[in-house]
Every structure is written in structure tokens, then in C-alpha cells.
Design a protein around this motif. Structure first.
Motif, mmCIF file in Angstrom:
data_model
loop_
_atom_site.group_PDB
_atom_site.id
_atom_site.type_symbol
_atom_site.label_atom_id
_atom_site.label_comp_id
_atom_site.label_asym_id
_atom_site.label_seq_id
_atom_site.Cartn_x
_atom_site.Cartn_y
_atom_site.Cartn_z
ATOM 1 N N HIS A 33 11.693 -14.720 25.940
ATOM 2 C CA HIS A 33 11.511 -14.399 27.345
ATOM 3 C C HIS A 33 10.022 -14.322 27.660
ATOM 4 C CE1 HIS A 33 15.746 -13.507 27.640
ATOM 5 N NE2 HIS A 33 15.638 -12.775 26.559
ATOM 6 N N ASN A 34 9.661 -14.655 28.877
ATOM 7 C CA ASN A 34 8.288 -14.587 29.369
ATOM 8 C C ASN A 34 7.295 -15.327 28.471
ATOM 9 O OD1 ASN A 34 9.146 -12.942 31.481
ATOM 10 N ND2 ASN A 34 8.961 -11.115 30.199
ATOM 11 N N PRO A 35 7.495 -16.606 28.232
ATOM 12 C CA PRO A 35 6.563 -17.338 27.386
ATOM 13 C C PRO A 35 5.234 -17.540 28.097
ATOM 14 C CG PRO A 35 8.047 -18.863 28.396
ATOM 15 C CD PRO A 35 8.519 -17.490 28.788
ATOM 16 N N ARG A 36 4.178 -17.623 27.335
ATOM 17 C CA ARG A 36 2.853 -17.889 27.889
ATOM 18 C C ARG A 36 2.470 -19.328 27.577
ATOM 19 N NH1 ARG A 36 4.187 -13.487 29.385
ATOM 20 N NH2 ARG A 36 2.899 -11.643 29.584
ATOM 21 N N THR A 37 3.385 -20.249 27.794
ATOM 22 C CA THR A 37 3.147 -21.633 27.422
ATOM 23 C C THR A 37 2.987 -22.558 28.613
ATOM 24 O OG1 THR A 37 5.512 -22.013 27.262
ATOM 25 C CG2 THR A 37 4.355 -21.414 25.238
ATOM 26 N N SER A 38 3.015 -22.025 29.828
ATOM 27 C CA SER A 38 2.887 -22.914 30.980
ATOM 28 C C SER A 38 1.506 -23.554 31.031
ATOM 29 C CB SER A 38 3.166 -22.165 32.275
ATOM 30 O OG SER A 38 2.202 -21.159 32.473
ATOM 31 N N LEU A 39 0.518 -22.910 30.426
ATOM 32 C CA LEU A 39 -0.825 -23.477 30.367
ATOM 33 C C LEU A 39 -1.141 -24.044 28.986
ATOM 34 C CD1 LEU A 39 -2.815 -20.804 32.366
ATOM 35 C CD2 LEU A 39 -2.009 -23.013 33.143
ATOM 36 N N GLY A 40 -0.140 -24.152 28.163
ATOM 37 C CA GLY A 40 -0.334 -24.731 26.848
ATOM 38 C C GLY A 40 -1.010 -23.774 25.884
ATOM 39 N N ALA A 41 -1.661 -24.335 24.887
ATOM 40 C CA ALA A 41 -2.315 -23.522 23.863
ATOM 41 C C ALA A 41 -3.469 -22.715 24.446
ATOM 42 C CB ALA A 41 -2.812 -24.412 22.731
ATOM 43 N N ALA A 42 -4.185 -23.280 25.397
ATOM 44 C CA ALA A 42 -5.305 -22.551 26.001
ATOM 45 C C ALA A 42 -4.812 -21.292 26.706
ATOM 46 C CB ALA A 42 -6.046 -23.450 26.984
ATOM 47 N N GLY A 43 -3.709 -21.402 27.434
ATOM 48 C CA GLY A 43 -3.149 -20.234 28.097
ATOM 49 C C GLY A 43 -2.700 -19.176 27.111
ATOM 50 N N HIS A 44 -2.147 -19.625 25.987
ATOM 51 C CA HIS A 44 -1.730 -18.689 24.949
ATOM 52 C C HIS A 44 -2.921 -17.932 24.386
ATOM 53 C CE1 HIS A 44 0.263 -17.085 21.427
ATOM 54 N NE2 HIS A 44 -0.688 -17.615 20.690
ATOM 55 N N TRP A 45 -3.994 -18.649 24.088
ATOM 56 C CA TRP A 45 -5.165 -17.992 23.500
ATOM 57 C C TRP A 45 -5.861 -17.083 24.504
ATOM 58 C CZ3 TRP A 45 -5.582 -17.317 18.643
ATOM 59 C CH2 TRP A 45 -5.025 -18.236 17.754
ATOM 60 N N ILE A 46 -5.892 -17.470 25.765
ATOM 61 C CA ILE A 46 -6.480 -16.599 26.791
ATOM 62 C C ILE A 46 -5.678 -15.304 26.874
ATOM 63 C CG2 ILE A 46 -6.861 -16.322 29.275
ATOM 64 C CD1 ILE A 46 -7.508 -19.347 29.327
ATOM 65 N N HIS A 47 -4.366 -15.416 26.904
ATOM 66 C CA HIS A 47 -3.518 -14.228 26.976
ATOM 67 C C HIS A 47 -3.699 -13.357 25.730
ATOM 68 C CE1 HIS A 47 -0.103 -11.692 27.809
ATOM 69 N NE2 HIS A 47 0.358 -11.962 26.599
ATOM 70 N N LEU A 48 -3.728 -13.979 24.562
ATOM 71 C CA LEU A 48 -3.891 -13.236 23.316
ATOM 72 C C LEU A 48 -5.230 -12.507 23.284
ATOM 73 C CD1 LEU A 48 -2.581 -12.635 20.573
ATOM 74 C CD2 LEU A 48 -3.804 -14.610 19.681
ATOM 75 N N ALA A 49 -6.289 -13.179 23.733
ATOM 76 C CA ALA A 49 -7.608 -12.547 23.759
ATOM 77 C C ALA A 49 -7.635 -11.390 24.752
ATOM 78 C CB ALA A 49 -8.676 -13.570 24.125
ATOM 79 N N ALA A 50 -6.992 -11.543 25.904
ATOM 80 C CA ALA A 50 -6.979 -10.479 26.901
ATOM 81 C C ALA A 50 -6.191 -9.269 26.408
ATOM 82 C CB ALA A 50 -6.385 -10.992 28.207
ATOM 83 N N VAL A 51 -5.135 -9.502 25.645
ATOM 84 C CA VAL A 51 -4.338 -8.401 25.120
ATOM 85 C C VAL A 51 -5.056 -7.700 23.966
ATOM 86 C CG1 VAL A 51 -2.199 -7.893 23.877
ATOM 87 C CG2 VAL A 51 -2.143 -9.331 25.891
ATOM 88 N N ALA A 52 -5.733 -8.458 23.122
ATOM 89 C CA ALA A 52 -6.398 -7.883 21.955
ATOM 90 C C ALA A 52 -7.755 -7.271 22.287
ATOM 91 C CB ALA A 52 -6.568 -8.942 20.879
ATOM 92 N N ALA A 53 -8.340 -7.644 23.413
ATOM 93 C CA ALA A 53 -9.685 -7.174 23.748
ATOM 94 C C ALA A 53 -9.819 -5.660 23.800
ATOM 95 C CB ALA A 53 -10.142 -7.798 25.063
#
Length: 112
Positions: A33-53
Motif C-alpha cells: 500500500h502507498n508505494p513511492r514508485t510514481s516517480l521511479g527510483a528518484a522518488g523513492h530515494w527522495i522519500h527515503l532521505a526525507a524520512v531518514a533525515a
């Protein structure tokens, strides 16, 4: 009426294996549910960086004012990066649509 007497026999239609509960669904069910793949790998890494920051900033920066400032900058930076990636994707889709439209017009011109 010729129904099986036992409850297990009445409801024994495909009760084991993957997808047993969705045996009549004509497509593969999405398993997350709620995948962060609509922007591809870049969107995934942006989301991961924002969560881990916040975790990283909390460990690296000890001054509370500087930490708060860094958290705000990271959240704004992640939003800007996400918008930039989204805008780039829309730009590429628009160019692809324009090329398809031009090819269709060229085909229509040849066929007339």
C-alpha cells in the motif's frame, strides 16, 4: 438438493495457495500500500532521505536551534526535489505526446 454435508466440503474451492482468497480476480493483486514508485527510483530515494533525515540530523547536530533549522531545510529541500523530479517527468511525457501527435499528423498527411 445435493449439497455436501460437511462445512469444509461446501467451501473447499481453492482454499490454499497464493491468491486463494482472490481466486476470481482477473488481475494480480498489488501486495503493498502507498508505494513511492510514481516517480521511479528518484522518488523513492527522495522519500527515503526525507524520512531518514531527522534521525541523522538528531545524531549529528547537538544544538537545538541548529537542529530545528536543519530539519526545516531538509523538509523544504525534499519537497523541492520531489517537485523537480515530478516536473521533469511531466516534461518528458509532454515531449513524448508531442512527438506522437506529430507522427500521427505526418501519417494523416501521407494518407490523404
Amino acid at each position: 438438493m445435493n449439497r455436501p454435508a460437511r462445512f469444509a466440503e461446501r467451501f473447499a474451492t481453492n482454499t490454499t495457495g497464493p491468491g486463494a482468497a482472490y481466486a476470481t480476480v482477473p488481475y494480480n493483486r498489488q501486495e503493498f500500500h502507498n508505494p513511492r514508485t510514481s516517480l521511479g527510483a528518484a522518488g523513492h530515494w527522495i522519500h527515503l532521505a526525507a524520512v531518514a533525515a531527522p534521525l541523522v540530523i538528531g545524531e549529528v547536530i547537538k544544538d537545538p536551534d541548529a537542529r530545528w533549522r536543519a530539519l526545516r531545510l531538509v523538509s523544504v529541500g525534499a519537497a523541492l526535489a520531489s517537485e523537480a523530479v515530478w516536473t521533469h517527468r511531466l516534461s518528458k511525457e509532454r515531449q513524448k505526446d508531442e512527438q506522437s501527435h506529430a507522427a500521427l499528423e505526418a501519417c494523416n498527411d501521407r494518407c490523404r
